[in-house]
Design a protein around this motif. Structure first.
Motif, PDB file in Angstrom:
ATOM      1  N   ASP A 182      44.846  21.234 172.046  1.00  0.00           N
ATOM      2  CA  ASP A 182      45.218  20.110 171.199  1.00  0.00           C
ATOM      3  C   ASP A 182      44.281  18.987 171.602  1.00  0.00           C
ATOM      4  O   ASP A 182      44.500  18.312 172.601  1.00  0.00           O
ATOM      5  CB  ASP A 182      46.681  19.721 171.419  1.00  0.00           C
ATOM      6  N   THR A 200      39.664  21.543 153.729  1.00  0.00           N
ATOM      7  CA  THR A 200      39.988  22.217 154.983  1.00  0.00           C
ATOM      8  C   THR A 200      38.942  23.295 155.232  1.00  0.00           C
ATOM      9  O   THR A 200      38.695  24.129 154.369  1.00  0.00           O
ATOM     10  CB  THR A 200      41.395  22.849 154.911  1.00  0.00           C
ATOM     11  N   SER A 258      42.558  21.184 164.229  1.00  0.00           N
ATOM     12  CA  SER A 258      43.817  21.813 164.644  1.00  0.00           C
ATOM     13  C   SER A 258      43.548  23.299 164.880  1.00  0.00           C
ATOM     14  O   SER A 258      42.463  23.794 164.581  1.00  0.00           O
ATOM     15  CB  SER A 258      44.895  21.629 163.560  1.00  0.00           C
ATOM     16  N   ASP A 259      44.531  23.994 165.408  1.00  0.00           N
ATOM     17  CA  ASP A 259      44.420  25.438 165.673  1.00  0.00           C
ATOM     18  C   ASP A 259      43.127  25.789 166.411  1.00  0.00           C
ATOM     19  O   ASP A 259      42.425  26.730 166.056  1.00  0.00           O
ATOM     20  CB  ASP A 259      44.504  26.242 164.372  1.00  0.00           C
ATOM     21  N   GLY A 313      38.280  26.632 165.119  1.00  0.00           N
ATOM     22  CA  GLY A 313      39.262  25.606 164.804  1.00  0.00           C
ATOM     23  C   GLY A 313      39.296  25.348 163.314  1.00  0.00           C
ATOM     24  O   GLY A 313      38.415  25.768 162.562  1.00  0.00           O
TER      25      GLY A 313
END
Length: 138
Positions: free
Chosen positions: A23, A69, A32-33, A55
């Motif tokens: 994080d 995204t 994220s991820d 990510g």
């Protein structure tokens, strides 16, 4: 996350496996991820690190302004010199690697120059703006 690699540096043939999620917060805004997998290895006194980093990056499309995204993947493959120096791709101090900063920097540098919501994005359509010609301005 700090990883101490001093034991790997001292022992020929040793390695340290890395498989972590992150994080990154302010270190890499929009991500994220985040995950990094790989290892630090000592081969004949040469210490190297190979990481595969992935990510999800959320931003705004440069053409139309909608949400965009992207799945970002990159790698780090570097060698640490005997005196502890290394290339600038790794945040390394006192025998420890700052993986948060290292992973965050690698991801940020992998973001494309132009972010698109899709490959066929046409950009802003005529309903959102009015084209003004030079004649209209004068």
């Amino acid at each position: 996350m700090l990883i101490d690699i001093s034991s790997v540096r001292k022992s020929d043939g040793s390695s340290l496996r890395i498989d972590s999620t992150f994080d990154l917060g302010e270190l890499a805004p929009g991500f994220s991820d985040v995950r990094a997998e790989g290892e630090v290895r000592n081969t004949s006194g040469i210490v190297s690190m190979k990481l595969r980093i992935s990510g999800v990056y959320s931003s705004v499309c440069d053409r139309c302004g909608n949400d965009a995204t992207l799945s970002i993947k990159t790698e780090i493959d570097t060698v640490f010199e005997a005196d502890g120096t290394k290339d600038d791709s790794v945040s390394f101090t006192d025998g420890r690697i700052d993986l948060d900063k290292t992973v965050g920097d690698a991801l940020i540098l992998s973001v494309p120059m132009q972010i698109l919501c899709s490959e066929d994005c046409e950009g802003v359509t005529g309903e959102w703006y009015e084209i003004i010609s030079d004649e209209d301005v004068n």
